[in-house]
Scaffold this motif. Structure first.
Motif, PDB file in Angstrom:
ATOM      1  N   ARG A   9      18.629 -23.558  19.041  1.00  0.00           N
ATOM      2  CA  ARG A   9      19.431 -22.918  20.014  1.00  0.00           C
ATOM      3  C   ARG A   9      19.320 -21.370  19.911  1.00  0.00           C
ATOM      4  NH1 ARG A   9      22.247 -26.940  18.137  1.00  0.00           N
ATOM      5  NH2 ARG A   9      23.141 -28.450  19.738  1.00  0.00           N
ATOM      6  N   ASN A  10      18.238 -20.914  19.171  1.00  0.00           N
ATOM      7  CA  ASN A  10      17.908 -19.335  19.007  1.00  0.00           C
ATOM      8  C   ASN A  10      16.799 -19.142  20.054  1.00  0.00           C
ATOM      9  OD1 ASN A  10      16.638 -16.863  18.217  1.00  0.00           O
ATOM     10  ND2 ASN A  10      16.998 -17.455  16.089  1.00  0.00           N
ATOM     11  N   ALA A  11      17.349 -18.342  21.032  1.00  0.00           N
ATOM     12  CA  ALA A  11      16.478 -17.780  22.160  1.00  0.00           C
ATOM     13  C   ALA A  11      15.407 -17.191  21.831  1.00  0.00           C
ATOM     14  CB  ALA A  11      17.326 -17.158  23.224  1.00  0.00           C
ATOM     15  N   LYS A  12      15.369 -16.401  20.687  1.00  0.00           N
ATOM     16  CA  LYS A  12      14.193 -15.579  20.115  1.00  0.00           C
ATOM     17  C   LYS A  12      13.104 -16.604  19.379  1.00  0.00           C
ATOM     18  CE  LYS A  12      17.099 -11.540  19.187  1.00  0.00           C
ATOM     19  NZ  LYS A  12      17.650 -10.370  17.994  1.00  0.00           N
ATOM     20  N   LYS A  13      13.540 -17.525  19.042  1.00  0.00           N
ATOM     21  CA  LYS A  13      12.511 -18.518  18.641  1.00  0.00           C
ATOM     22  C   LYS A  13      11.672 -19.073  19.833  1.00  0.00           C
ATOM     23  CE  LYS A  13      14.294 -19.691  13.956  1.00  0.00           C
ATOM     24  NZ  LYS A  13      14.677 -20.883  12.941  1.00  0.00           N
ATOM     25  N   LEU A  14      12.507 -19.245  20.677  1.00  0.00           N
ATOM     26  CA  LEU A  14      12.023 -19.794  22.112  1.00  0.00           C
ATOM     27  C   LEU A  14      11.047 -18.777  22.647  1.00  0.00           C
ATOM     28  CD1 LEU A  14      12.487 -22.914  23.404  1.00  0.00           C
ATOM     29  CD2 LEU A  14      13.711 -21.241  24.924  1.00  0.00           C
ATOM     30  N   ALA A  15      11.553 -17.594  22.810  1.00  0.00           N
ATOM     31  CA  ALA A  15      10.588 -16.450  23.152  1.00  0.00           C
ATOM     32  C   ALA A  15       9.539 -16.329  22.525  1.00  0.00           C
ATOM     33  CB  ALA A  15      11.493 -15.377  23.449  1.00  0.00           C
ATOM     34  N   GLU A  16       9.439 -16.322  20.938  1.00  0.00           N
ATOM     35  CA  GLU A  16       8.316 -16.082  20.326  1.00  0.00           C
ATOM     36  C   GLU A  16       7.147 -17.161  20.651  1.00  0.00           C
ATOM     37  OE1 GLU A  16       7.582 -14.806  15.563  1.00  0.00           O
ATOM     38  OE2 GLU A  16       9.483 -15.969  16.065  1.00  0.00           O
ATOM     39  N   LEU A  17       7.918 -18.537  20.756  1.00  0.00           N
ATOM     40  CA  LEU A  17       6.785 -19.438  20.760  1.00  0.00           C
ATOM     41  C   LEU A  17       6.160 -19.407  22.443  1.00  0.00           C
ATOM     42  CD1 LEU A  17       5.268 -22.186  20.218  1.00  0.00           C
ATOM     43  CD2 LEU A  17       7.291 -23.504  20.832  1.00  0.00           C
ATOM     44  N   ARG A  18       6.936 -19.043  23.284  1.00  0.00           N
ATOM     45  CA  ARG A  18       6.256 -18.701  24.711  1.00  0.00           C
ATOM     46  C   ARG A  18       5.429 -17.555  24.389  1.00  0.00           C
ATOM     47  NH1 ARG A  18       4.407 -20.992  28.233  1.00  0.00           N
ATOM     48  NH2 ARG A  18       6.013 -22.351  28.600  1.00  0.00           N
ATOM     49  N   ARG A  19       5.522 -16.578  23.713  1.00  0.00           N
ATOM     50  CA  ARG A  19       4.439 -15.368  23.530  1.00  0.00           C
ATOM     51  C   ARG A  19       3.496 -15.764  23.069  1.00  0.00           C
ATOM     52  NH1 ARG A  19       9.198 -12.447  22.039  1.00  0.00           N
ATOM     53  NH2 ARG A  19       8.527 -12.378  19.963  1.00  0.00           N
ATOM     54  N   VAL A  20       3.420 -16.562  21.783  1.00  0.00           N
ATOM     55  CA  VAL A  20       2.394 -17.204  21.040  1.00  0.00           C
ATOM     56  C   VAL A  20       1.356 -18.076  22.034  1.00  0.00           C
ATOM     57  CG1 VAL A  20       1.503 -18.810  19.292  1.00  0.00           C
ATOM     58  CG2 VAL A  20       3.367 -16.968  18.955  1.00  0.00           C
ATOM     59  N   LEU A  21       2.213 -19.060  22.789  1.00  0.00           N
ATOM     60  CA  LEU A  21       1.242 -19.784  23.730  1.00  0.00           C
ATOM     61  C   LEU A  21       0.548 -19.002  24.816  1.00  0.00           C
ATOM     62  CD1 LEU A  21       3.780 -22.867  24.277  1.00  0.00           C
ATOM     63  CD2 LEU A  21       1.802 -22.770  22.852  1.00  0.00           C
ATOM     64  N   ASP A  22       1.335 -17.999  25.193  1.00  0.00           N
ATOM     65  CA  ASP A  22       0.823 -17.098  26.207  1.00  0.00           C
ATOM     66  C   ASP A  22      -0.560 -16.483  25.809  1.00  0.00           C
ATOM     67  OD1 ASP A  22       2.596 -17.872  28.073  1.00  0.00           O
ATOM     68  OD2 ASP A  22       3.805 -15.924  28.044  1.00  0.00           O
ATOM     69  N   ALA A  23      -0.297 -15.799  24.688  1.00  0.00           N
ATOM     70  CA  ALA A  23      -1.483 -15.116  23.941  1.00  0.00           C
ATOM     71  C   ALA A  23      -2.728 -16.253  23.749  1.00  0.00           C
ATOM     72  CB  ALA A  23      -1.016 -14.609  22.707  1.00  0.00           C
ATOM     73  N   ALA A  24      -2.501 -17.464  23.584  1.00  0.00           N
ATOM     74  CA  ALA A  24      -3.549 -18.364  23.150  1.00  0.00           C
ATOM     75  C   ALA A  24      -4.000 -18.981  24.624  1.00  0.00           C
ATOM     76  CB  ALA A  24      -3.233 -19.472  22.441  1.00  0.00           C
ATOM     77  N   GLY A  25      -3.465 -18.744  25.744  1.00  0.00           N
ATOM     78  CA  GLY A  25      -3.938 -19.079  26.848  1.00  0.00           C
ATOM     79  C   GLY A  25      -3.560 -20.500  27.055  1.00  0.00           C
ATOM     80  N   ALA A 171      12.166  -5.233  11.533  1.00  0.00           N
ATOM     81  CA  ALA A 171      12.958  -5.236  12.422  1.00  0.00           C
ATOM     82  C   ALA A 171      12.648  -3.758  13.292  1.00  0.00           C
ATOM     83  CB  ALA A 171      14.460  -4.929  11.972  1.00  0.00           C
ATOM     84  N   GLU A 172      11.558  -2.974  12.802  1.00  0.00           N
ATOM     85  CA  GLU A 172      11.240  -1.900  13.447  1.00  0.00           C
ATOM     86  C   GLU A 172       9.810  -2.041  14.355  1.00  0.00           C
ATOM     87  OE1 GLU A 172      12.649   2.018  10.911  1.00  0.00           O
ATOM     88  OE2 GLU A 172      11.293   0.573   9.977  1.00  0.00           O
ATOM     89  N   LEU A 173       9.397  -3.161  14.309  1.00  0.00           N
ATOM     90  CA  LEU A 173       8.113  -3.414  14.933  1.00  0.00           C
ATOM     91  C   LEU A 173       8.560  -4.017  16.298  1.00  0.00           C
ATOM     92  CD1 LEU A 173       6.046  -5.691  11.939  1.00  0.00           C
ATOM     93  CD2 LEU A 173       5.959  -3.233  12.461  1.00  0.00           C
ATOM     94  N   THR A 174       7.404  -3.873  17.123  1.00  0.00           N
ATOM     95  CA  THR A 174       7.364  -4.511  18.583  1.00  0.00           C
ATOM     96  C   THR A 174       7.398  -5.951  18.329  1.00  0.00           C
ATOM     97  OG1 THR A 174       5.093  -4.510  18.950  1.00  0.00           O
ATOM     98  CG2 THR A 174       6.325  -2.235  19.373  1.00  0.00           C
ATOM     99  N   PRO A 175       7.656  -6.770  19.354  1.00  0.00           N
ATOM    100  CA  PRO A 175       7.676  -8.309  19.281  1.00  0.00           C
ATOM    101  C   PRO A 175       6.096  -8.563  19.266  1.00  0.00           C
ATOM    102  CG  PRO A 175       9.454  -7.751  21.024  1.00  0.00           C
ATOM    103  CD  PRO A 175       8.477  -6.224  20.612  1.00  0.00           C
ATOM    104  N   ALA A 176       5.295  -7.937  20.031  1.00  0.00           N
ATOM    105  CA  ALA A 176       3.844  -8.153  19.850  1.00  0.00           C
ATOM    106  C   ALA A 176       3.264  -8.038  18.368  1.00  0.00           C
ATOM    107  CB  ALA A 176       3.120  -7.461  20.891  1.00  0.00           C
ATOM    108  N   GLU A 177       3.705  -6.654  17.783  1.00  0.00           N
ATOM    109  CA  GLU A 177       3.318  -6.447  16.556  1.00  0.00           C
ATOM    110  C   GLU A 177       3.644  -7.554  15.391  1.00  0.00           C
ATOM    111  OE1 GLU A 177       3.072  -1.826  16.094  1.00  0.00           O
ATOM    112  OE2 GLU A 177       4.809  -2.480  16.072  1.00  0.00           O
ATOM    113  N   LYS A 178       5.008  -8.059  15.592  1.00  0.00           N
ATOM    114  CA  LYS A 178       5.539  -9.035  14.774  1.00  0.00           C
ATOM    115  C   LYS A 178       4.761 -10.445  15.169  1.00  0.00           C
ATOM    116  CE  LYS A 178       9.827 -11.412  13.435  1.00  0.00           C
ATOM    117  NZ  LYS A 178      11.295 -11.444  13.614  1.00  0.00           N
ATOM    118  N   ASP A 179       4.936 -10.673  16.204  1.00  0.00           N
ATOM    119  CA  ASP A 179       4.142 -12.094  16.526  1.00  0.00           C
ATOM    120  C   ASP A 179       2.641 -12.231  15.808  1.00  0.00           C
ATOM    121  OD1 ASP A 179       6.091 -12.840  18.083  1.00  0.00           O
ATOM    122  OD2 ASP A 179       5.057 -12.347  20.076  1.00  0.00           O
ATOM    123  N   ALA A 180       2.099 -11.066  15.848  1.00  0.00           N
ATOM    124  CA  ALA A 180       0.523 -11.049  15.330  1.00  0.00           C
ATOM    125  C   ALA A 180       0.613 -11.060  13.843  1.00  0.00           C
ATOM    126  CB  ALA A 180      -0.065  -9.724  15.702  1.00  0.00           C
TER     127      ALA A 180
END
Length: 204
Positions: A9-25, A171-180
Motif C-alpha cells: 500500500r506504499n505509493a512510493k514503492k509503486l512509483a519506484e517500480l513505475r520509474r524502473v519500468l519506464d527507464a527500461a522501456g 534521503a538527500e538523493l533525487t528519485p532518479a539517483e536513488k533508483d539508479a
C-alpha cells in the motif's frame, strides 16, 4: 494491457517500480496496489529472510486476486548490530511502520560506535509470482550509518543511510539517483526481463 499487482500500500514503492519500468522501456503493464483490489488475509511476515517474506507476500496476493503479483521485503543490515535490524527493520521499535521511532532507536543503539564501524547495507528481495512461475531476486546497497538524520526524501532509514562513495544521505538523493543505485532499484532491475515477458501480449 496486462495487470500487475504490487503487494503493497506504499505509493512510493509503486512509483519506484513505475520509474524502473519506464527507464527500461517496459510498456503494457497496468500497476495496481493492494488499495486497488478487494482485501484478503495477508500472512504475517514471519520468515527469517527477506526472500522468504517477499515470496510469501507475492504468493498470497496472486492466490487471492488471481493476477500476477510482485512483492518486496527490504530492510537495513548494520554490521555493528550483527546484521540487525534486518527483517525486523520496519518494526524495530516495536510498532510496524514507525519510521521516526525506528530510526531514533537505531541511532541510540549506535551512539558509541565509532565511524569506522558504522557500515551497513540496505537489502531488498523482490518476488514475482504468476502463471509462468516464481522469480526471486536480491539487491544490496552498501554504505554507512550517519549520526543524525539528513534530508526529507525517501522513507524508512533513508535519512541516516549514506551510500558508499556519497556525502549525501539516501534521503538527500533525487528519485532518479536513488533508483539508479538503491537496493530496491537493483532488485527490480533484475526482474525486468520477467516483467517484460509479462507485459508482452500472448497469442494462442
Amino acid at each position: 494491457m496486462s495487470r500487475l499487482l504490487v503487494a503493497s500500500r506504499n505509493a512510493k514503492k509503486l512509483a519506484e517500480l513505475r520509474r524502473v519500468l519506464d527507464a527500461a522501456g517496459v510498456t503494457g503493464l497496468e500497476l495496481l496496489s493492494l488499495s486497488d483490489v478487494p482485501e484478503f488475509d495477508e500472512a504475517p511476515e514471519t520468515a527469517a529472510t527477506f526472500e522468504g517474506n517477499a515470496l510469501a507476500k507475492a504468493r498470497d496476493a496472486y492466490a487471492a486476486i488471481g493476477i500476477p503479483a510482485v512483492a518486496d521485503d527490504s530492510g537495513l543490515e548494520v554490521d555493528a548490530l550483527n546484521g540487525m535490524p534486518g527483517v525486523l527493520s520496519a518494526r524495530w521499535s516495536g510498532v510496524h511502520g514507525q519510521d521516526a521511532q525506528n530510526t531514533a532507536l537505531l541511532l541510540a543503539q549506535l551512539r558509541d560506535v565509532p565511524d569506522e564501524r558504522r557500515g551497513g547495507a540496505f537489502v531488498s528481495a523482490c518476488a514475482l509470482v504468476s502463471a509462468a512461475g516464481e522469480h526471486v531476486v536480491r539487491g544490496e546497497w552498501t554504505g554507512t550509518i550517519a549520526r543524525e538524520p539528513r534530508g526529507d526524501g525517501g522513507f524508512g532509514y533513508d535519512p541516516v543511510f549514506v551510500p558508499l562513495g556519497s556525502d549525501r544521505s539516501a534521503a538527500e538523493l533525487t528519485p532518479a539517483e536513488k533508483d539508479a543505485a538503491s537496493h530496491r532499484g537493483r532488485a527490480l532491475a533484475l526482474l525486468v526481463p520477467a516483467l517484460r515477458a509479462l507485459a508482452r501480449p500472448h497469442f494462442t
